[in-house]
Design a protein around this motif. Structure first.
Motif, PDB file in Angstrom:
ATOM      1  N   THR A  72       7.144   9.491  -0.360  1.00  0.00           N
ATOM      2  CA  THR A  72       6.794   8.091  -0.114  1.00  0.00           C
ATOM      3  C   THR A  72       5.830   8.066   1.055  1.00  0.00           C
ATOM      4  O   THR A  72       6.087   8.681   2.097  1.00  0.00           O
ATOM      5  CB  THR A  72       8.048   7.253   0.176  1.00  0.00           C
ATOM      6  OG1 THR A  72       8.928   7.351  -0.950  1.00  0.00           O
ATOM      7  CG2 THR A  72       7.706   5.791   0.401  1.00  0.00           C
ATOM      8  N   ARG A  73       4.714   7.354   0.863  1.00  0.00           N
ATOM      9  CA  ARG A  73       3.644   7.359   1.868  1.00  0.00           C
ATOM     10  C   ARG A  73       2.737   6.154   1.664  1.00  0.00           C
ATOM     11  O   ARG A  73       2.777   5.506   0.617  1.00  0.00           O
ATOM     12  CB  ARG A  73       2.818   8.629   1.729  1.00  0.00           C
ATOM     13  CG  ARG A  73       2.098   8.689   0.378  1.00  0.00           C
ATOM     14  CD  ARG A  73       1.379   9.975   0.152  1.00  0.00           C
ATOM     15  NE  ARG A  73       0.645   9.937  -1.118  1.00  0.00           N
ATOM     16  CZ  ARG A  73      -0.204  10.836  -1.519  1.00  0.00           C
ATOM     17  NH1 ARG A  73      -0.441  11.891  -0.752  1.00  0.00           N
ATOM     18  NH2 ARG A  73      -0.831  10.742  -2.660  1.00  0.00           N
ATOM     19  N   GLN A  74       1.901   5.888   2.659  1.00  0.00           N
ATOM     20  CA  GLN A  74       0.812   4.947   2.455  1.00  0.00           C
ATOM     21  C   GLN A  74      -0.141   5.623   1.477  1.00  0.00           C
ATOM     22  O   GLN A  74      -0.361   6.833   1.552  1.00  0.00           O
ATOM     23  CB  GLN A  74       0.085   4.652   3.780  1.00  0.00           C
ATOM     24  CG  GLN A  74       0.911   3.892   4.794  1.00  0.00           C
ATOM     25  CD  GLN A  74       1.082   2.423   4.427  1.00  0.00           C
ATOM     26  OE1 GLN A  74       0.283   1.857   3.693  1.00  0.00           O
ATOM     27  NE2 GLN A  74       2.127   1.822   4.951  1.00  0.00           N
ATOM     28  N   GLN A  75      -0.708   4.889   0.550  1.00  0.00           N
ATOM     29  CA  GLN A  75      -1.577   5.482  -0.462  1.00  0.00           C
ATOM     30  C   GLN A  75      -2.643   6.368   0.173  1.00  0.00           C
ATOM     31  O   GLN A  75      -3.315   5.958   1.106  1.00  0.00           O
ATOM     32  CB  GLN A  75      -2.235   4.386  -1.299  1.00  0.00           C
ATOM     33  CG  GLN A  75      -1.242   3.657  -2.158  1.00  0.00           C
ATOM     34  CD  GLN A  75      -1.858   2.512  -2.943  1.00  0.00           C
ATOM     35  OE1 GLN A  75      -3.042   2.251  -2.865  1.00  0.00           O
ATOM     36  NE2 GLN A  75      -1.022   1.827  -3.690  1.00  0.00           N
ATOM     37  N   GLY A  76      -2.736   7.597  -0.352  1.00  0.00           N
ATOM     38  CA  GLY A  76      -3.772   8.523   0.088  1.00  0.00           C
ATOM     39  C   GLY A  76      -3.452   9.331   1.328  1.00  0.00           C
ATOM     40  O   GLY A  76      -4.220  10.210   1.702  1.00  0.00           O
ATOM     41  N   THR A  77      -2.330   9.094   1.985  1.00  0.00           N
ATOM     42  CA  THR A  77      -1.974   9.852   3.188  1.00  0.00           C
ATOM     43  C   THR A  77      -1.740  11.313   2.833  1.00  0.00           C
ATOM     44  O   THR A  77      -1.061  11.630   1.869  1.00  0.00           O
ATOM     45  CB  THR A  77      -0.697   9.282   3.840  1.00  0.00           C
ATOM     46  OG1 THR A  77      -0.918   7.928   4.178  1.00  0.00           O
ATOM     47  CG2 THR A  77      -0.309  10.066   5.086  1.00  0.00           C
ATOM     48  N   ALA A  88       0.821  -1.218   0.000  1.00  0.00           N
ATOM     49  CA  ALA A  88       0.000   0.000   0.000  1.00  0.00           C
ATOM     50  C   ALA A  88       0.852   1.265   0.000  1.00  0.00           C
ATOM     51  O   ALA A  88       0.336   2.360   0.139  1.00  0.00           O
ATOM     52  CB  ALA A  88      -0.941   0.003   1.197  1.00  0.00           C
ATOM     53  N   GLU A 134       3.193   4.080  -1.769  1.00  0.00           N
ATOM     54  CA  GLU A 134       3.415   4.667  -3.081  1.00  0.00           C
ATOM     55  C   GLU A 134       4.492   5.723  -2.985  1.00  0.00           C
ATOM     56  O   GLU A 134       4.683   6.339  -1.940  1.00  0.00           O
ATOM     57  CB  GLU A 134       2.125   5.279  -3.637  1.00  0.00           C
ATOM     58  CG  GLU A 134       1.611   6.464  -2.851  1.00  0.00           C
ATOM     59  CD  GLU A 134       0.307   7.017  -3.413  1.00  0.00           C
ATOM     60  OE1 GLU A 134      -0.189   6.523  -4.435  1.00  0.00           O
ATOM     61  OE2 GLU A 134      -0.215   7.965  -2.801  1.00  0.00           O
ATOM     62  N   THR A 135       5.201   5.904  -4.082  1.00  0.00           N
ATOM     63  CA  THR A 135       6.187   6.968  -4.182  1.00  0.00           C
ATOM     64  C   THR A 135       5.809   7.838  -5.367  1.00  0.00           C
ATOM     65  O   THR A 135       5.657   7.351  -6.480  1.00  0.00           O
ATOM     66  CB  THR A 135       7.607   6.409  -4.349  1.00  0.00           C
ATOM     67  OG1 THR A 135       7.937   5.627  -3.202  1.00  0.00           O
ATOM     68  CG2 THR A 135       8.630   7.524  -4.499  1.00  0.00           C
ATOM     69  N   LEU A 136       5.640   9.129  -5.086  1.00  0.00           N
ATOM     70  CA  LEU A 136       5.298  10.106  -6.114  1.00  0.00           C
ATOM     71  C   LEU A 136       6.533  10.943  -6.418  1.00  0.00           C
ATOM     72  O   LEU A 136       7.286  11.277  -5.508  1.00  0.00           O
ATOM     73  CB  LEU A 136       4.198  11.047  -5.616  1.00  0.00           C
ATOM     74  CG  LEU A 136       2.961  10.428  -4.983  1.00  0.00           C
ATOM     75  CD1 LEU A 136       2.093  11.511  -4.367  1.00  0.00           C
ATOM     76  CD2 LEU A 136       2.192   9.644  -6.018  1.00  0.00           C
TER      77      LEU A 136
END
Length: 130
Positions: free
Chosen positions: A37-42, A16, A18-20
């Protein structure tokens, strides 16, 4: 042919995560890439930002078991800013932030922080720098 000789089990579930890759605009108009980099949607959670910007050494996202268990799984975000002085984009990127141009690296760092706020990804009271 690549043969895996040894590997470690993952220390956290990164499915879960993701890196943007985003860009901020520094004071002089230079586009400064950075990774979130975060948990998706954080959003708007505690955020740690790391930037090096020295000696031509690149900073790129990698799997960090300790950051995952201790930070990402608890709702934190991790940002890696590719400020000038680092080696991500070759000698010209690195050299512009040396000696008399060193202030550019700090302006880049400020631009990334401001961009995080503008996008609603972080808040000033929850942003820490490493």
């Amino acid at each position: 042919t690549v043969r895996i000789l040894r590997s470690l089990s993952p220390l956290y579930n990164a499915t879960a995560v993701e890196t943007l890759q985003l860009e901020a605009v520094s004071k002089d108009g230079t586009r400064v890439p950075y990774f979130v980099t975060r948990q998706q949607g954080t959003k708007n959670g505690p955020t740690l930002m790391y930037a090096y910007g020295g000696f031509g050494i690149p900073v790129l996202p990698t799997y960090q078991a300790t950051a995952g268990v201790a930070w990402l799984e608890r709702g934190g975000m991790y940002v890696e800013a590719n400020i000038r002085g680092g080696g991500e984009f070759g000698p010209a990127w690195s050299n512009v932030a040396r000696k008399a141009g060193r202030l550019k690296a700090y302006e880049d760092l400020e631009a990334v922080a401001d961009d995080l706020y503008r996008r609603g990804l972080a808040r000033p009271e929850q942003l820490g720098l490493l």
